[in-house]
Motif scaffolding. Structure first.
Motif, PDB file in Angstrom:
ATOM      1  N   THR A   1       5.512   4.797  -9.756  1.00  0.00           N
ATOM      2  CA  THR A   1       4.507   3.787  -9.398  1.00  0.00           C
ATOM      3  C   THR A   1       5.046   2.875  -8.303  1.00  0.00           C
ATOM      4  O   THR A   1       6.254   2.614  -8.239  1.00  0.00           O
ATOM      5  CB  THR A   1       4.122   2.940 -10.622  1.00  0.00           C
TER       6      THR A   1
ATOM      7  N   SER B   1       4.081  -0.807  -6.102  1.00  0.00           N
ATOM      8  CA  SER B   1       3.265  -2.038  -6.001  1.00  0.00           C
ATOM      9  C   SER B   1       3.422  -2.655  -4.606  1.00  0.00           C
ATOM     10  O   SER B   1       4.547  -2.760  -4.084  1.00  0.00           O
ATOM     11  CB  SER B   1       3.685  -3.062  -7.062  1.00  0.00           C
ATOM     12  N   TRP B   2       2.276  -3.070  -4.021  1.00  0.00           N
ATOM     13  CA  TRP B   2       2.294  -3.689  -2.672  1.00  0.00           C
ATOM     14  C   TRP B   2       1.678  -5.083  -2.800  1.00  0.00           C
ATOM     15  O   TRP B   2       0.515  -5.230  -3.201  1.00  0.00           O
ATOM     16  CB  TRP B   2       1.489  -2.824  -1.717  1.00  0.00           C
ATOM     17  N   ASP B   3       2.462  -6.117  -2.499  1.00  0.00           N
ATOM     18  CA  ASP B   3       2.005  -7.510  -2.580  1.00  0.00           C
ATOM     19  C   ASP B   3       2.030  -8.131  -1.190  1.00  0.00           C
ATOM     20  O   ASP B   3       3.002  -7.965  -0.429  1.00  0.00           O
ATOM     21  CB  ASP B   3       2.903  -8.307  -3.528  1.00  0.00           C
TER      22      ASP B   3
ATOM     23  N   HIS C   1      -2.986  -7.721  -3.799  1.00  0.00           N
ATOM     24  CA  HIS C   1      -2.104  -6.792  -4.573  1.00  0.00           C
ATOM     25  C   HIS C   1      -2.832  -5.459  -4.757  1.00  0.00           C
ATOM     26  O   HIS C   1      -4.045  -5.445  -4.987  1.00  0.00           O
ATOM     27  CB  HIS C   1      -1.786  -7.394  -5.953  1.00  0.00           C
ATOM     28  N   ARG C   2      -2.059  -4.416  -4.665  1.00  0.00           N
ATOM     29  CA  ARG C   2      -2.614  -3.103  -4.999  1.00  0.00           C
ATOM     30  C   ARG C   2      -1.506  -2.194  -5.536  1.00  0.00           C
ATOM     31  O   ARG C   2      -0.325  -2.387  -5.242  1.00  0.00           O
ATOM     32  CB  ARG C   2      -3.323  -2.459  -3.821  1.00  0.00           C
ATOM     33  N   GLU C   3      -1.918  -1.200  -6.338  1.00  0.00           N
ATOM     34  CA  GLU C   3      -1.001  -0.257  -6.982  1.00  0.00           C
ATOM     35  C   GLU C   3      -1.170   1.127  -6.365  1.00  0.00           C
ATOM     36  O   GLU C   3      -2.276   1.502  -5.931  1.00  0.00           O
ATOM     37  CB  GLU C   3      -1.286  -0.162  -8.491  1.00  0.00           C
TER      38      GLU C   3
ATOM     39  N   THR D   1       0.846   5.392  -6.428  1.00  0.00           N
ATOM     40  CA  THR D   1       1.819   6.341  -7.017  1.00  0.00           C
ATOM     41  C   THR D   1       2.277   7.315  -5.943  1.00  0.00           C
ATOM     42  O   THR D   1       1.576   7.563  -4.955  1.00  0.00           O
ATOM     43  CB  THR D   1       1.202   7.140  -8.190  1.00  0.00           C
TER      44      THR D   1
ATOM     45  N   TRP E   1      -2.494   5.175  -2.629  1.00  0.00           N
ATOM     46  CA  TRP E   1      -2.758   3.785  -3.001  1.00  0.00           C
ATOM     47  C   TRP E   1      -4.145   3.627  -3.630  1.00  0.00           C
ATOM     48  O   TRP E   1      -5.103   4.320  -3.285  1.00  0.00           O
ATOM     49  CB  TRP E   1      -2.715   2.870  -1.771  1.00  0.00           C
TER      50      TRP E   1
ATOM     51  N   TRP F   1      -7.294  -2.787  -3.037  1.00  0.00           N
ATOM     52  CA  TRP F   1      -6.686  -4.119  -3.061  1.00  0.00           C
ATOM     53  C   TRP F   1      -7.378  -4.987  -4.105  1.00  0.00           C
ATOM     54  O   TRP F   1      -8.584  -4.889  -4.330  1.00  0.00           O
ATOM     55  CB  TRP F   1      -6.817  -4.795  -1.701  1.00  0.00           C
TER      56      TRP F   1
ATOM     57  N   SER G   1       7.306  -2.824  -4.019  1.00  0.00           N
ATOM     58  CA  SER G   1       8.284  -2.579  -5.091  1.00  0.00           C
ATOM     59  C   SER G   1       7.993  -1.245  -5.770  1.00  0.00           C
ATOM     60  O   SER G   1       6.832  -0.840  -5.889  1.00  0.00           O
ATOM     61  CB  SER G   1       8.242  -3.725  -6.107  1.00  0.00           C
ATOM     62  N   TYR G   2       9.067  -0.618  -6.189  1.00  0.00           N
ATOM     63  CA  TYR G   2       8.969   0.721  -6.789  1.00  0.00           C
ATOM     64  C   TYR G   2       9.328   0.643  -8.272  1.00  0.00           C
ATOM     65  O   TYR G   2      10.317   0.009  -8.654  1.00  0.00           O
ATOM     66  CB  TYR G   2       9.902   1.694  -6.074  1.00  0.00           C
TER      67      TYR G   2
END
Length: 334
Positions: A105, A107-109, A122-124, A126, A245, A248, A274-275
């Motif tokens: 997973t 994460s992009w902030d 923020h979005r998630e 994989t 992705w 957002w 972040s991973y």
């Protein structure tokens, strides 16, 4: 090659007289070849009355001989060759490759300040990856082995006078007369000859000592004798593909582009990716590369016996054995 000795009997050059004095005959014979033969014994053997016996003595037609059984132990060397089969065990090393999938997973902030107002996005996502690994293992192996063998032994036997080994001799006699002929004085046994059987009678089986072996010859190829046994895999780092992705997460009316570098009003722009932990997938084993075999011990099989080779000459063992001396008159037993 090792040797064995076989025993049989050799030719006897001289005989030993054995004195005879029993109820079955009236003659006496001492070991030195002297003795006495009664007249009646000669008459019985030849079917003569007194007159006929007197006439035969006067005419010198009585011939006395002797026979004596003899046997001789003999020995003969021999060798026997053989071949022993065996199986040599070993341990073979091997390395097995493998691949393992994984999912991670991400994460992009993104945040910034516009007109003194903080905006956050923020979005998630994989991403899939794969990594390579290896495991070290071993398996048992075996191969054929052979070696030569030889041993010493002995066989024993005898040349026996019972069949053909007899001692023949003439008897020098002198008639004794006291009114009439009463018997014959044996003065000696002379002109002795010995004949033996041509071939010994061998005892069975031949007695052998222990086998003596040469070195093992392991020229065969190794064959697997068991399954591979591997330890744990050692993997390298994952190689990941692109992140997929999601959308957002933001307040209504706001968009991540608000914090774009091209927006002069956007200040305090902070962006981080972040991973998360990788969720490990299945391991797919690959090919096994077989390594060297460390040879172990040889398990011995049976010895395949070869022919026995007997070695001349045949040797006499000890002195001859003589039986009782039997006397004859004109070929008739006394």
């Amino acid at each position: 090659m090792h040797r064995i000795t076989k025993l049989a009997a050799g030719t006897v050059l001289a005989c030993a007289l054995v004195g005879t004095a029993a109820a079955a005959n009236a003659y006496t014979l001492a070991p030195n070849g002297t003795g006495f033969i009664g007249k009646g014994e000669v008459q019985t053997a030849l079917g003569m009355n007194n007159a006929a016996l007197q006439k035969a003595v006067d005419a010198g037609t009585l011939a006395f001989t002797s026979k004596q059984s003899v046997s001789q132990a003999v020995a003969q060397d021999a060798t026997q060759a053989g071949t022993q089969a065996g199986t040599q065990s070993g341990v073979q090393s091997g390395t097995q490759s493998a691949t393992q999938t994984g999912t991670q997973t991400v994460s992009w902030d993104l945040s910034c300040t516009i007109d003194n107002k903080n905006k956050q996005f923020h979005r998630e996502g994989t991403r899939d990856g794969v990594r390579a690994g290896t495991a070290v293992g071993s398996r048992t192996a075996e191969r054929d082995a052979t070696r030569t063998a030889s041993r010493d032994g002995v066989r024993t036997g005898v040349r026996s006078g019972v069949l053909s080994g007899v001692v023949d001799a003439s008897i020098d006699t002198q008639a004794r007369k006291t009114g009439q002929w009463t018997g014959f004085i044996i003065k000696s046994i002379k002109d002795q000859t010995t004949s033996m059987a041509a071939a010994p009678v061998w005892n069975e089986p031949t007695s052998f000592g222990d086998w003596a072996f040469g070195a093992w010859s392991e020229d065969g190829s190794w064959s697997p004798a068991g399954d591979w046994s591997f330890g744990e895999y050692t993997f390298g780092a994952y190689a990941f593909g692109d992140v997929t992705w999601g959308g957002w997460q933001n307040e209504p009316g706001e968009a991540p582009g608000d914090c774009g570098r091209g927006n002069a009003k956007a200040t305090d722009i902070v962006e981080s990716v972040s991973y998360g932990t990788v969720l490990e997938g299945a391991v797919t084993p690959g090919a096994t590369v077989a390594g060297d075999v460390v040879a172990g011990s040889v398990s011995e099989g049976d010895v395949a016996e070869g022919d026995v080779a007997y070695i001349d000459p045949v040797k006499n063992v000890g002195s001859p054995t003589y039986g009782a001396t039997a006397l004859f008159v004109n070929g008739k037993a006394l």
